[in-house]
Motif scaffolding. Structure first.
Motif, mmCIF file in Angstrom:
data_model
loop_
_atom_site.group_PDB
_atom_site.id
_atom_site.type_symbol
_atom_site.label_atom_id
_atom_site.label_comp_id
_atom_site.label_asym_id
_atom_site.label_seq_id
_atom_site.Cartn_x
_atom_site.Cartn_y
_atom_site.Cartn_z
ATOM 1 N N MET A 85 0.838 -1.199 0.000
ATOM 2 C CA MET A 85 0.000 0.000 0.000
ATOM 3 C C MET A 85 0.872 1.247 0.000
ATOM 4 O O MET A 85 1.961 1.254 0.554
ATOM 5 C CB MET A 85 -0.907 0.018 1.234
ATOM 6 N N GLU A 86 0.400 2.326 -0.597
ATOM 7 C CA GLU A 86 1.183 3.549 -0.692
ATOM 8 C C GLU A 86 0.372 4.716 -0.176
ATOM 9 O O GLU A 86 -0.829 4.828 -0.420
ATOM 10 C CB GLU A 86 1.601 3.808 -2.144
ATOM 11 N N ARG A 119 9.993 -1.980 4.625
ATOM 12 C CA ARG A 119 8.549 -1.915 4.849
ATOM 13 C C ARG A 119 7.792 -2.656 3.747
ATOM 14 O O ARG A 119 6.780 -3.305 4.011
ATOM 15 C CB ARG A 119 8.085 -0.455 4.943
ATOM 16 N N ILE A 120 8.290 -2.545 2.531
ATOM 17 C CA ILE A 120 7.648 -3.276 1.433
ATOM 18 C C ILE A 120 7.789 -4.783 1.648
ATOM 19 O O ILE A 120 6.845 -5.551 1.423
ATOM 20 C CB ILE A 120 8.260 -2.858 0.079
ATOM 21 N N ALA A 121 8.973 -5.199 2.100
ATOM 22 C CA ALA A 121 9.214 -6.625 2.335
ATOM 23 C C ALA A 121 8.291 -7.188 3.408
ATOM 24 O O ALA A 121 7.922 -8.370 3.360
ATOM 25 C CB ALA A 121 10.674 -6.845 2.722
ATOM 26 N N HIS A 122 7.893 -6.356 4.359
ATOM 27 C CA HIS A 122 7.004 -6.803 5.437
ATOM 28 C C HIS A 122 5.536 -6.440 5.162
ATOM 29 O O HIS A 122 4.693 -6.553 6.052
ATOM 30 C CB HIS A 122 7.442 -6.195 6.771
ATOM 31 N N HIS A 123 5.286 -5.946 3.920
ATOM 32 C CA HIS A 123 3.914 -5.612 3.497
ATOM 33 C C HIS A 123 3.305 -4.493 4.355
ATOM 34 O O HIS A 123 2.101 -4.488 4.630
ATOM 35 C CB HIS A 123 3.009 -6.852 3.550
ATOM 36 N N PHE A 124 4.161 -3.542 4.767
ATOM 37 C CA PHE A 124 3.677 -2.372 5.490
ATOM 38 C C PHE A 124 3.353 -1.255 4.506
ATOM 39 O O PHE A 124 3.813 -1.248 3.362
ATOM 40 C CB PHE A 124 4.714 -1.884 6.498
ATOM 41 N N GLN A 125 2.600 -0.295 4.993
ATOM 42 C CA GLN A 125 2.225 0.840 4.159
ATOM 43 C C GLN A 125 3.437 1.740 3.927
ATOM 44 O O GLN A 125 4.202 2.025 4.844
ATOM 45 C CB GLN A 125 1.109 1.648 4.837
#
Length: 377
Positions: A1-2, A187-193
């Motif tokens: 998510m962005e 954060r992308i690797a952990h599916h965070f925003q």
């Protein structure tokens, strides 16, 4: 998510630009290299103290004694250097030690005797002011004479060579960019925003342009002041402490919900005492810089600095109830406060109106904090 770009992300920047535009129209010298250099030193002093206040505000406490403490610790170091002829580094080291011990004791009283921080630090405000006047004997102790004062005075009178300023700026920017990219990747690797790429690029581009422009303008006068480097070091350390250590997470947890923090096993007493110990060290450093900038230790050093520090924090998004606040916001808030005071001084605004303006800004900042908290709930 962005995350998408929102004008709210740049509200402090917009407010700052409007303030600068107003003073620039009213004074041709406001944006001149000489005044901006002076503004940067004033910012370094205000922001350094505000960063210490951030650490105390995060767990939902407050410190009204820092202004008097700035005068007291600066006065102690001045007396040791000029009346007892101690080397400046030794005198400053003693000042830091005294400040850390005093503020640790205040923190201990607050958490172990369950006395509100408002009362303890209000008493400290009066006690430190009286001790300050006793230490300097209600006289003026200059800090710009004699060979032993060089290090003390250099805190606000030394400027970096131009080549070193560019080199240091490049290294700092590379570190900032790499850290931002690494954080986004994690954060992308952990599916965070995460914020979108355009937002990240825009922030890094603005940061680069701002740093480059700042160095160019400072070099047009005497160079980048040492006090700005000191602020950068303090800001980095406070950022690391609050964002990347268990101690920092404890500060946010206590301010967010103290009962939940207790049930979670967070060491409340140690955390709060530690926060006040950090505040003491920063008060000492601010005291040295403020005294050096004034050129002497006088009875007015530190007056109302606690209010400027609190206002800078609240303007920057720090909650007076605790649990919310970041270093970048505090820096912007301090820059807004320093710009207002510098602009009014440049325009020869009377002291009476300065008091009115500072009080108005403080009230508006607190009102904004209350409104944001109400909207969030």
């Amino acid at each position: 998510m962005e995350n998408k770009i929102s004008i709210r992300n740049f509200s402090l920047l917009i407010a700052l630009l409007l303030i600068w535009a107003l003073f620039a129209m009213m004074s041709d010298t406001f944006l001149g290299p000489r005044n901006l250099s002076q503004l940067s030193i004033e910012l370094a002093i205000t922001a350094t103290l505000a960063l210490g206040m951030l650490v105390v505000l995060l767990p939902g406490l407050i410190d009204l004694s820092v202004g008097s403490g700035v005068g007291l610790i600066g006065g102690i170091a001045s007396v040791l250097v000029f009346q007892f002829h101690l080397p400046a580094p030794a005198a400053m080291g003693i000042g830091v030690l005294v400040a850390v011990v005093i503020w640790s004791l205040m923190g201990t009283l607050i958490v172990r005797q369950h006395v509100p921080s408002f009362i303890i630090t209000l008493g400290g405000l009066l006690i430190f002011k009286g001790l300050f006047w006793l230490v300097i004997q209600n006289s003026t102790i200059p800090v710009t004479q004699g060979s032993t004062v060089n290090l003390y005075a250099a805190l606000t009178t030394y400027y970096l060579p131009a080549w070193f300023a560019y080199l240091l700026g490049a290294l700092i920017y590379l570190a900032i960019a790499m850290a931002a990219l690494r954080r986004r990747k994690q954060r992308i690797a952990h599916h965070f925003q995460v914020e979108d790429k355009e937002m990240l690029f825009f922030k890094l581009f603005i940061t680069f342009q701002g740093m480059l422009l700042f160095i160019i303008i400072m070099n047009q006068f005497r160079g980048v002041p040492l006090s700005v480097v000191i602020l950068g070091v303090v800001a980095f350390l406070i950022h690391m402490i609050t964002q990347h250590t268990p101690f920092g997470r404890h500060l946010y947890a206590i301010g967010g919900n103290e009962e939940a923090a207790v049930l979670s096993g967070i060491p409340i007493q140690k955390t709060i005492i530690g926060a006040f110990a950090i505040m003491g060290a920063i008060v000492a450093l601010t005291g040295f810089m403020q005294t050096a900038y004034a050129g002497a230790s006088t009875t007015t050093i530190g007056d109302l600095m606690e209010l400027d520090a609190i206002a800078a924090c609240v303007i920057g998004g720090t909650s007076l109830k605790g649990g919310r606040g970041k270093v970048l916001g505090v820096l912007f808030g301090a820059l807004i406060m320093a710009s207002l005071l510098n602009g009014m001084t440049l325009m020869a605004v009377s002291p009476e109106l300065k008091f009115v303006a500072r009080g108005t800004v403080l009230v508006l900042a607190v009102w904004m904090d209350v409104k944001l908290a109400r909207d969030a709930s």
